[in-house]
Design a protein around this motif. Structure first.
Motif, short mmCIF file in Angstrom:
data_model
loop_
_atom_site.label_atom_id
_atom_site.label_comp_id
_atom_site.label_asym_id
_atom_site.label_seq_id
_atom_site.Cartn_x
_atom_site.Cartn_y
_atom_site.Cartn_z
N MET A 66 39.17 32.75 45.49
CA MET A 66 38.03 33.65 45.59
C MET A 66 37.35 33.55 47.00
N MET B 94 32.82 39.90 42.46
CA MET B 94 34.02 39.33 41.72
C MET B 94 34.05 37.91 42.26
N GLY C 11 33.94 35.55 39.44
CA GLY C 11 35.54 35.62 39.27
C GLY C 11 35.91 36.65 38.10
N ARG D 37 37.73 39.52 37.44
CA ARG D 37 38.87 40.41 38.02
C ARG D 37 38.59 41.85 37.83
N TRP D 38 38.20 42.31 36.76
CA TRP D 38 38.05 43.92 36.32
C TRP D 38 37.11 44.45 37.47
N GLY E 206 37.53 44.42 40.37
CA GLY E 206 38.60 44.84 41.58
C GLY E 206 38.74 46.19 41.55
#
Length: 83
Positions: free
Chosen positions: A1, A50, A54, A56-57, A59
């Motif tokens: 990350m 993100m 963390g 990821r959605w 993105g």
């Protein structure tokens, strides 16, 4: 990350400088200014979120900000210079 965070910082920095230069020029390319501003909020903002959470959605939102960046730069390339 960490790489995601670094990419957000890089794009934020580059486009913040562009916004500063456009603000110095005046209200000539206000549309491009708003597109670059929206790109910073959406692109860098989603990458910041993100990187911090963390999730990821987030993105999936990032390309919308990238499209705003592209449209802003195309606006500047196409618009005739006014002096």
């Amino acid at each position: 990350m960490t790489d995601v965070w670094n990419k957000a910082v890089l794009y934020h920095f580059i486009h913040a400088i562009a916004l500063f230069v456009l603000a110095l020029v005046g209200p000539i390319n206000r549309g491009a200014w708003w597109l670059l501003f929206a790109g910073i909020i959406i692109f860098s903002g989603s990458l910041y979120a993100m990187g911090l959470t963390g999730a990821r959605w987030l993105g999936a939102i990032t390309p919308i900000g990238g499209l705003c960046f592209l449209l802003g730069w195309v606006w500047l390339a196409i618009s005739p210079p006014r002096l």
